[in-house]
Enzyme design. Structure first.
Site, PDB file in Angstrom:
ATOM      1  N   HIS A 185      -4.019   1.815   5.951  1.00 29.21           N
ATOM      2  CA  HIS A 185      -2.175   1.835   4.969  1.00 29.21           C
ATOM      3  C   HIS A 185      -1.432   2.973   5.577  1.00 29.21           C
ATOM      4  CE1 HIS A 185       1.036   1.467   2.141  1.00 29.21           C
ATOM      5  NE2 HIS A 185       1.086   0.619   1.416  1.00 29.21           N
ATOM      6  N   ASP A 233      -9.610   5.288  -0.583  1.00 30.37           N
ATOM      7  CA  ASP A 233      -8.217   4.471  -0.921  1.00 30.37           C
ATOM      8  C   ASP A 233      -8.627   3.117  -1.685  1.00 30.37           C
ATOM      9  OD1 ASP A 233      -6.041   2.715  -0.959  1.00 30.37           O
ATOM     10  OD2 ASP A 233      -5.216   3.352   1.079  1.00 30.37           O
ATOM     11  N   GLN A 256      -6.742  -1.544  -3.490  1.00 26.68           N
ATOM     12  CA  GLN A 256      -7.089  -3.799  -3.265  1.00 26.68           C
ATOM     13  C   GLN A 256      -8.659  -3.271  -3.639  1.00 26.68           C
ATOM     14  OE1 GLN A 256      -4.287  -4.646  -2.948  1.00 26.68           O
ATOM     15  NE2 GLN A 256      -3.166  -3.160  -2.371  1.00 26.68           N
ATOM     16  N   LYS A 313      -1.147  -1.806  -9.167  1.00 28.98           N
ATOM     17  CA  LYS A 313      -2.088  -3.684  -9.097  1.00 28.98           C
ATOM     18  C   LYS A 313      -3.108  -3.998  -9.880  1.00 28.98           C
ATOM     19  CE  LYS A 313      -0.991  -1.057  -4.166  1.00 28.98           C
ATOM     20  NZ  LYS A 313       0.359  -1.531  -3.840  1.00 28.98           N
ATOM     21  N   CYS A 351       3.058  -0.973   5.333  1.00 27.50           N
ATOM     22  CA  CYS A 351       2.412  -0.218   5.840  1.00 27.50           C
ATOM     23  C   CYS A 351       1.382   0.002   6.409  1.00 27.50           C
ATOM     24  CB  CYS A 351       3.077   0.660   4.401  1.00 27.50           C
ATOM     25  SG  CYS A 351       4.182   0.555   3.525  1.00 27.50           S
TER      26      CYS A 351
HETATM   27  N1  PMP Z   1      -3.692   1.705  -0.288  1.00 24.88           N
HETATM   28  C1  PMP Z   1      -3.340   0.824   0.169  1.00 24.88           C
HETATM   29  C2  PMP Z   1      -4.389   0.046   0.666  1.00 24.88           C
HETATM   30  C3  PMP Z   1      -2.630  -0.116  -0.478  1.00 24.88           C
HETATM   31  O1  PMP Z   1      -2.210  -1.426  -0.448  1.00 24.88           O
HETATM   32  C4  PMP Z   1      -1.377   0.137  -1.510  1.00 24.88           C
HETATM   33  C5  PMP Z   1       0.012  -0.748  -1.397  1.00 24.88           C
HETATM   34  N2  PMP Z   1       0.257  -1.455  -0.994  1.00 24.88           N
HETATM   35  C6  PMP Z   1      -0.977   1.858  -1.257  1.00 24.88           C
HETATM   36  C7  PMP Z   1      -2.209   2.322  -0.441  1.00 24.88           C
HETATM   37  C8  PMP Z   1      -0.031   2.501  -1.856  1.00 24.88           C
HETATM   38  O2  PMP Z   1       0.028   2.354  -3.250  1.00 24.88           O
HETATM   39  P1  PMP Z   1       1.335   3.037  -3.978  1.00 24.88           P
HETATM   40  O3  PMP Z   1       2.131   2.353  -3.594  1.00 24.88           O
HETATM   41  O4  PMP Z   1       0.585   2.647  -5.303  1.00 24.88           O
HETATM   42  O5  PMP Z   1       0.744   4.798  -4.453  1.00 24.88           O
END
Ligand code: PMP
Length: 364
Positions: free
Chosen positions: A137, A214, A217, A240, A322
């Site tokens: 991401h 990270d 998910q 999430k 993203c």
């Molecule tokens: N990493 C991953 C794999 C994600 O799916 C996301 C959110 N889509 C993020 C980072 C960013 O998370 P946040 O917006 O809560 O900071």
């Protein structure tokens, strides 16, 4: 990239999981959108909140709100106690050894930035290397790019195969005496791939390299034991995993194993039913997957899929999520992404399939 559907996924034996009762705890799911029952399949972006989380937030603002860690008055003590109680719950949930290891941020993005610009900055000098993967991401790319530009370091990218799995052998060969940090996604938010992070951490540590995971998910969909993983940093987002934006793990009130099992079966059911649709290509067919189903339709731009499904009350995400490097790997501009939570049901997958057929009809 070659189209390849996931044939290895198995439907696990059903176990009692009262999803109807779980759904009752989430008031928003009772809504209708455009006269149709809401089908919420955008859980990878943010999950819905159960009544007891909403109540806890209301209770906090109605009865406890005050500045934590500062005041010496009653309310400030109360707010501090609640805040710190959440830290203990999170420590237990991820089996962190020490309470101090749990650091609250606004979410994964802020957490990774914090590591990159504190620990990371002091770890590296010109010519050093940081390893990430091609399925990250942007939250786990941009902080390292900023550090690269500032410090003159090299970002090395682990490639992925056509199912959306990392080449572990190539990763192993990338590590050398210049490698200073490995930063890898646990579960891809586009492909659903569950990476073998325990093995990857072990490989990095053998080379004396610290690892950030990270887990945005990961935590919502699987049991995480940070001591067992032996990771150096594990970043995730409360919003999430049924909590409010900010802090929160309330997830312990259900039997998490059963929820995981339910989600697993739902994902496999969705993969099976969607892959039978002519002209539909699933992006991400790793053997180990979790809760995310990305797809494209032949000759239809993903951005055109979302609004038509919305007419049917179906909320899913379309775009690059993203994660533009993943789009590049699979040579698609974007995907449509259905992502599941414990409260989703087969009937919602059926509604999605019906909706997709309608999209195809509109464009044929
Ligand atoms: N990493 C991953 C794999 C994600 O799916 C996301 C959110 N889509 C993020 C980072 C960013 O998370 P946040 O917006 O809560 O900071």
């Amino acid at each position: 990239m070659r189209k390849e559907q996931n044939k290895s996924a198995k439907i696990l034996k059903p176990r009692p999981f009262n999803v109807k009762k779980i759904r009752e705890d989430f008031p928003i799911l009772k809504q209708t959108i455009n006269g149709k029952p809401l089908v919420y399949l955008d859980n990878a972006a943010t999950s819905q909140k159960p009544q007891f989380v909403i109540d806890a937030m209301n209770h906090y603002y109605m009865e406890e709100n005050s500045n934590i860690h500062r005041g010496v008055h009653y309310l400030s003590e109360l707010a501090t106690q609640s805040y710190e109680a959440a830290r203990v719950k999170i420590q237990k949930h991820i089996n962190a050894k020490h309470l101090e290891e749990v650091i609250f941020t606004r979410g994964t993005t802020e957490a990774i930035n914090l590591v990159a610009h504190s620990f990371g900055r002091f770890q590296v000098k010109e010519g050093d290397e940081i390893i990430i993967s091609a399925m990250e991401h942007h939250s786990n790319i941009v902080p390292w790019q900023l550090l690269r530009d500032e410090k003159g370091i090299v970002l090395r990218i682990i490639p992925i195969n056509d199912r959306g799995e990392l080449f572990i052998d190539k990763y192993e060969k990338m590590l050398n005496e210049r490698t200073k940090i490995v930063s890898i996604v646990h579960v891809s938010n586009v492909l659903g791939t569950i990476n073998p992070i325990k093995q990857m951490i072990e490989i990095a540590h053998k080379n004396g390299v610290p690892v950030l995971i990270d887990g945005a998910q990961g935590v919502p969909h699987m049991k995480i034991d940070v001591q067992d993983l032996d990771c150096d940093f594990y970043a995730f987002s409360g919003h999430k995993m049924y909590g409010p934006t900010g802090v929160g793990v309330y997830i312990n009130q259900i039997r998490f194993d059963d929820a995981i099992h339910h989600e697993h079966n739902l994902l496999n059911y969705a993969q099976e039913t969607l892959s039978s649709i002519k002209g539909l290509r699933i992006i991400g067919t790793a053997a180990q997957k979790s809760s995310v189903l990305s797809f494209v339709l032949k000759n239809i731009h993903p951005h055109d899929i979302g609004p038509i499904l919305d007419d049917d009350g179906i909320a899913l995400r379309t775009g690059h999520h993203c994660a533009q490097p993943v789009m590049k790997c699979f040579e698609v501009p974007a995907t449509a992404r259905a992502s599941f939570a414990m409260y989703n049901i087969k009937e919602e997958v059926d509604a999605l399939v019906k909706g997709i057929h309608r999209v195809i009809k509109v464009f044929s």
